[in-house]
Structure formats: C-alpha cells, structure tokens
Write an enzyme that holds these catalytic residues in place. Structure first.
Site, PDB file in Angstrom:
ATOM      1  N   ASP A 173       0.875  -1.178   0.000  1.00  0.00           N
ATOM      2  CA  ASP A 173       0.000   0.000   0.000  1.00  0.00           C
ATOM      3  C   ASP A 173       0.906   1.219   0.000  1.00  0.00           C
ATOM      4  O   ASP A 173       1.529   1.548   1.016  1.00  0.00           O
ATOM      5  CB  ASP A 173      -0.902  -0.007   1.231  1.00  0.00           C
ATOM      6  CG  ASP A 173      -1.870   1.171   1.244  1.00  0.00           C
ATOM      7  OD1 ASP A 173      -1.774   2.033   0.340  1.00  0.00           O
ATOM      8  OD2 ASP A 173      -2.711   1.228   2.154  1.00  0.00           O
ATOM      9  N   SER A 177      -0.150  12.564 -15.725  1.00  0.00           N
ATOM     10  CA  SER A 177      -1.458  12.856 -16.314  1.00  0.00           C
ATOM     11  C   SER A 177      -1.324  14.137 -17.130  1.00  0.00           C
ATOM     12  O   SER A 177      -0.456  14.969 -16.837  1.00  0.00           O
ATOM     13  CB  SER A 177      -2.514  13.051 -15.223  1.00  0.00           C
ATOM     14  OG  SER A 177      -3.708  13.612 -15.752  1.00  0.00           O
ATOM     15  N   TYR A 195      -5.045  17.039  -7.233  1.00  0.00           N
ATOM     16  CA  TYR A 195      -4.538  15.972  -8.099  1.00  0.00           C
ATOM     17  C   TYR A 195      -3.607  16.544  -9.154  1.00  0.00           C
ATOM     18  O   TYR A 195      -2.519  16.011  -9.407  1.00  0.00           O
ATOM     19  CB  TYR A 195      -5.712  15.249  -8.751  1.00  0.00           C
ATOM     20  CG  TYR A 195      -5.313  14.223  -9.785  1.00  0.00           C
ATOM     21  CD1 TYR A 195      -4.724  13.023  -9.400  1.00  0.00           C
ATOM     22  CD2 TYR A 195      -5.537  14.444 -11.143  1.00  0.00           C
ATOM     23  CE1 TYR A 195      -4.365  12.069 -10.342  1.00  0.00           C
ATOM     24  CE2 TYR A 195      -5.179  13.502 -12.095  1.00  0.00           C
ATOM     25  CZ  TYR A 195      -4.595  12.309 -11.683  1.00  0.00           C
ATOM     26  OH  TYR A 195      -4.235  11.379 -12.629  1.00  0.00           O
ATOM     27  N   ALA A 227      -1.844  19.212  -9.026  1.00  0.00           N
ATOM     28  CA  ALA A 227      -0.587  19.612  -8.391  1.00  0.00           C
ATOM     29  C   ALA A 227       0.298  18.406  -8.132  1.00  0.00           C
ATOM     30  O   ALA A 227       1.524  18.467  -8.325  1.00  0.00           O
ATOM     31  CB  ALA A 227      -0.881  20.350  -7.084  1.00  0.00           C
ATOM     32  N   SER A 228      -0.301  17.299  -7.701  1.00  0.00           N
ATOM     33  CA  SER A 228       0.507  16.104  -7.430  1.00  0.00           C
ATOM     34  C   SER A 228       1.138  15.570  -8.708  1.00  0.00           C
ATOM     35  O   SER A 228       2.291  15.129  -8.713  1.00  0.00           O
ATOM     36  CB  SER A 228      -0.341  15.026  -6.746  1.00  0.00           C
ATOM     37  OG  SER A 228      -1.241  14.390  -7.645  1.00  0.00           O
ATOM     38  N   LYS A 229       0.401  15.602  -9.801  1.00  0.00           N
ATOM     39  CA  LYS A 229       0.946  15.102 -11.064  1.00  0.00           C
ATOM     40  C   LYS A 229       1.939  16.072 -11.687  1.00  0.00           C
ATOM     41  O   LYS A 229       2.825  15.671 -12.445  1.00  0.00           O
ATOM     42  CB  LYS A 229      -0.192  14.775 -12.030  1.00  0.00           C
ATOM     43  CG  LYS A 229      -1.030  13.576 -11.594  1.00  0.00           C
ATOM     44  CD  LYS A 229      -0.164  12.327 -11.418  1.00  0.00           C
ATOM     45  CE  LYS A 229      -0.988  11.098 -11.106  1.00  0.00           C
ATOM     46  NZ  LYS A 229      -0.154   9.878 -10.958  1.00  0.00           N
TER      47      LYS A 229
END
Length: 259
Positions: free
Chosen positions: A69, A146, A159, A161-163
């Site tokens: 995980d 992405s 999301y 920002a994370s990508k």
C-alpha cells in the site's frame, strides 16, 4: 524496437506498481507479451495472484507478487529491500489516485494520502532504483502522471498539483540520465478506460488502457514526456500556448458549466 531488443534493454525483470487494474495492469500485460518477467505490486494481492497465474499460462513469464500500500510512507523502502538482488531493468511507477471537485470540499486526510501515493512513492522508488539501473548500464524508469499535470486544472487542483510534481521529477531525471543508458519517460494519459473512470459523467475520448500501455512502451526512448491520446495532446498543447490566465479562466468556466 523489436521485442528481443526491448527485453535486452529493459529486462529481464520489470517492476510495476498499481498493477491490479487500469493502466498498470495493461502495462504488465504488454510487458509480459514482450517477454519480461515481472514484479507486480498493489494492495489487492488476490487479484495480483490471479494475474500472475494468467500471465504464466498465457505468456510463460514468471511473476512475483508483493502486496504494498503506497499510502504507507515506508512502502517504497520495503519494495526496494524485497527486490534487492533482483535484476530489475524497468521500473514503472504507476500507482496513483485522484480527487476531484472544489478544493475546499476535498477531505484533508485524503489529500495527504494522495500526496504520499502520487508524489512520495515515485520519488523514493526512483531514488532507490536509479543507482541499480546505472550499475547495469542500461534500463528505464516510467512515471505515470497525467495531462492534468501539465497545467493547473481547476476543480482537480490537488490531483493536478501532485501530477505536476511527477512531470517535473521525470523531466529532471531525464536530463540527468542523458548519456547513461537509462531512459526516463513520464506518461501523461488523458481519460482512460479503467475502474477509476467507470461511472464518471461527461468523460469523452476515452482511450483503452491496452493502447496507452502499448504506445507508452513503444515510446520509452522518446522522453521526457509523452501524451498517448491525440485528442488530449492537441487540447493541452493548445491550452499551454494560451496566456495562462486565459487558459485557466476558460477551464474553470467550462467545469462550472458542466456542474
């Protein structure tokens, strides 16, 4: 690149995270078809075991399953320890998830977990595997980002920002690895047919996960970034060519109109 050439460069073993469904599963299946043995990781061990049996029967490849995980900050270190001595030539850091909607309505703990999975895990896996790949003198790292990592996307803000971090990580490593024999590709899919997109309203131009996987692996040597969906490639090239304020305002209004 012919299958035997691909296996010579990136084999004999590939590691794929988030391999139980979607793009990760499709990449595992495509790698098996190209003759690579696999290390597959995800949370759903029962599903991974079934995939391993199917790939052995269909392709004759050996598959090792590791339950992990990646929301656990220590998971990348465990994966590195459990693959010590395994001749991994290709690392596919694919695991990730998204959160959509107005930023202030997003659950704070879910956003924190998303940063661990989407950002911390690929960074730590790359940091741990890169010395091993350089010692081999050849190999590759693929990050699944992405198209939403190419521009800050309203109503997908966290999301996106994370990508964006993943895109920058991949681009920086691509530059650092020039001339080392290590290929780095950041895959930036658009909407893809998967469990994650089932039931989502308003998605258009969905691309089959198998097609995304095949195209991504075919373009491993053509980094730093690759958008496999022609529709989304043109869309985001157009957005990035606009003044940023204009692009963001148009995206935000479009999302509001859909609500």
């Amino acid at each position: 690149m012919k299958p035997e050439e691909f296996r010579e460069r990136y084999g004999p073993v590939a590691l794929v995270t988030g391999a139980s469904s979607g793009i990760g599963l499709a990449i595992a299946e495509e790698l098996a078809a190209r003759g690579l043995d696999l290390v597959l990781t995800a949370r759903r061990t029962d599903r991974l075991e079934a995939i391993a049996q199917r790939l052995l029967s269909k392709q004759g490849v050996r598959t090792r399953v590791i339950c992990a995980d990646l929301a656990d900050p220590d998971a990348p270190a465990r994966l590195l320890a459990e693959t010590d001595g395994c001749n991994v030539g290709l690392v596919v850091s694919n695991a990730g998830f998204n959160i959509r909607g107005a930023f202030e309505t997003s659950d704070a703990s879910a956003m924190a977990a998303m940063l661990i999975v989407n950002c911390h895990a690929p960074m730590q896996l790359a940091h741990g595997f890169l010395p091993r790949l350089k010692a081999r003198g050849q190999g590759g790292i693929m990050f699944t980002a992405s198209v939403e990592g190419l521009v800050g996307c309203p109503y997908s803000t966290a999301y996106s920002a994370s990508k964006a971090l993943v895109v920058s990580l991949g681009e920086g490593l691509w530059g650092e690895c020039m001339g080392t024999g290590i290929d780095v590709l950041t895959l930036c899919p658009g909407a893809t047919e998967s469990e994650a997109t089932e039931g989502m309203q308003g998605l258009r131009n969905l691309q089959p996960a198998a097609e995304v996987a095949r195209l991504a692996l075919d373009h491993m040597r053509e980094g730093p970034t690759y958008v496999p969906n022609e529709h989304y490639r043109q869309m985001f090239e157009g957005l990035r060519a606009l003044p940023r304020r204009e692009a963001l305002a148009g995206m935000a209004q479009n999302m509001k109109n859909r609500a």
